[in-house]
Design a protein around this motif. Structure first.
Motif, PDB file in Angstrom:
ATOM      1  N   GLY A  10       2.833  21.981 -23.361  1.00 50.84           N
ATOM      2  CA  GLY A  10       2.928  20.569 -23.848  1.00 50.84           C
ATOM      3  C   GLY A  10       3.257  19.448 -22.760  1.00 50.84           C
ATOM      4  O   GLY A  10       3.349  18.218 -23.331  1.00 50.84           O
ATOM      5  N   ASN A  11       3.190  19.927 -21.514  1.00 54.29           N
ATOM      6  CA  ASN A  11       4.036  19.015 -20.527  1.00 54.29           C
ATOM      7  C   ASN A  11       2.809  18.324 -19.720  1.00 54.29           C
ATOM      8  O   ASN A  11       2.871  17.910 -18.739  1.00 54.29           O
ATOM      9  CB  ASN A  11       5.172  19.378 -19.719  1.00 54.29           C
ATOM     10  N   PHE A  12       1.637  18.865 -20.009  1.00 59.27           N
ATOM     11  CA  PHE A  12       0.504  18.571 -19.066  1.00 59.27           C
ATOM     12  C   PHE A  12       0.146  17.103 -19.245  1.00 59.27           C
ATOM     13  O   PHE A  12       0.057  16.383 -20.370  1.00 59.27           O
ATOM     14  CB  PHE A  12      -0.978  19.260 -19.661  1.00 59.27           C
ATOM     15  N   SER A  13      -0.052  16.380 -17.982  1.00 53.03           N
ATOM     16  CA  SER A  13      -0.466  15.067 -17.933  1.00 53.03           C
ATOM     17  C   SER A  13      -1.536  14.826 -16.675  1.00 53.03           C
ATOM     18  O   SER A  13      -0.798  15.232 -15.725  1.00 53.03           O
ATOM     19  CB  SER A  13       0.886  14.137 -17.464  1.00 53.03           C
ATOM     20  N   ILE A  14      -2.688  14.306 -16.905  1.00 54.98           N
ATOM     21  CA  ILE A  14      -3.758  14.368 -16.248  1.00 54.98           C
ATOM     22  C   ILE A  14      -3.114  13.198 -14.967  1.00 54.98           C
ATOM     23  O   ILE A  14      -3.369  13.373 -13.796  1.00 54.98           O
ATOM     24  CB  ILE A  14      -5.000  14.026 -16.594  1.00 54.98           C
ATOM     25  N   THR A  15      -2.431  12.257 -15.428  1.00 61.06           N
ATOM     26  CA  THR A  15      -2.037  11.318 -14.489  1.00 61.06           C
ATOM     27  C   THR A  15      -0.941  11.901 -13.562  1.00 61.06           C
ATOM     28  O   THR A  15      -1.221  11.609 -12.161  1.00 61.06           O
ATOM     29  CB  THR A  15      -1.371   9.989 -15.357  1.00 61.06           C
ATOM     30  N   SER A  16       0.086  12.628 -13.846  1.00 63.21           N
ATOM     31  CA  SER A  16       0.686  13.237 -13.127  1.00 63.21           C
ATOM     32  C   SER A  16       0.307  14.211 -12.033  1.00 63.21           C
ATOM     33  O   SER A  16       0.566  14.334 -10.913  1.00 63.21           O
ATOM     34  CB  SER A  16       1.763  13.871 -13.758  1.00 63.21           C
ATOM     35  N   PHE A  17      -0.759  15.013 -12.771  1.00 63.57           N
ATOM     36  CA  PHE A  17      -1.589  15.847 -12.060  1.00 63.57           C
ATOM     37  C   PHE A  17      -2.283  15.099 -10.660  1.00 63.57           C
ATOM     38  O   PHE A  17      -2.182  15.577  -9.679  1.00 63.57           O
ATOM     39  CB  PHE A  17      -2.557  16.770 -12.567  1.00 63.57           C
ATOM     40  N   TYR A  18      -3.196  14.057 -11.144  1.00 66.23           N
ATOM     41  CA  TYR A  18      -3.712  13.497 -10.169  1.00 66.23           C
ATOM     42  C   TYR A  18      -2.884  12.652  -8.862  1.00 66.23           C
ATOM     43  O   TYR A  18      -3.022  12.656  -7.781  1.00 66.23           O
ATOM     44  CB  TYR A  18      -4.651  12.229 -10.528  1.00 66.23           C
TER      45      TYR A  18
END
Length: 168
Positions: A10-18
């Motif tokens: 539940g910690n997925f963040s597309i912003t942090s990935f990019y």
């Protein structure tokens, strides 16, 4: 694997990935393209320098693969020896993949996590079918839809190995 773990926890963040991708790729890409352009100013003829400048822009926008497909069909052609950023076609394919891949984690609800693997397999098989179809060789070489299966196979292997390691 990292994305999948974040997705499951539940910690997925597309912003942090990019942001992670940007911090990893952009500094070196800017350095290499700046050095290439600087050297090109002193050693290239005007037409070659113009081509290099186009390649610098395309490389920094992760689309040199598209530029090369449009301007140079054959990667192995001898005239490409004078294109110092020729090798960045693969960076374009990889980063285009990483623009799309995280969207799967947004589209598939966590309650249906098995759909994620099914969707990735379906997309990989579709890409493989495109790769095996009678398109021109340069399109198969440079464009993401034809190469998606290669990167997706790595993603699927990471998911498979992660699941096997956790369950053993």
């Amino acid at each position: 694997g990292i994305l999948y773990d974040e997705y499951l926890s539940g910690n997925f963040s597309i912003t942090s990935f990019y942001l992670r991708r940007t911090r990893r790729i952009i500094p070196l890409t800017l350095f290499i393209t700046a050095i290439s352009l600087l050297i090109g100013v002193f050693v290239m003829l005007p037409d070659d320098l113009e081509n290099l400048a186009q390649s610098v822009i395309a490389t920094n926008f992760f689309s040199n693969n598209i530029l090369l497909a449009l301007t140079t069909a054959d990667y192995w052609d001898v005239v490409n020896e004078y294109k110092p950023l020729m090798h960045t076609w693969s960076l374009g394919v990889e980063e285009q993949y990483y623009l799309l891949y995280p969207l799967l984690f947004i589209l598939v609800p966590k309650t249906r996590q098995n759909w994620l693997q099914i969707l990735l397999i379906a997309l990989a098989l579709g890409s493989l079918a495109l790769f095996l179809s009678p398109f021109e060789a340069y399109k198969k070489f440079y464009y993401l839809p034809f190469r998606f299966f290669e990167l997706a196979t790595g993603g699927l292997a990471a998911l498979y190995l992660r699941d096997r390691l956790i369950h053993h």
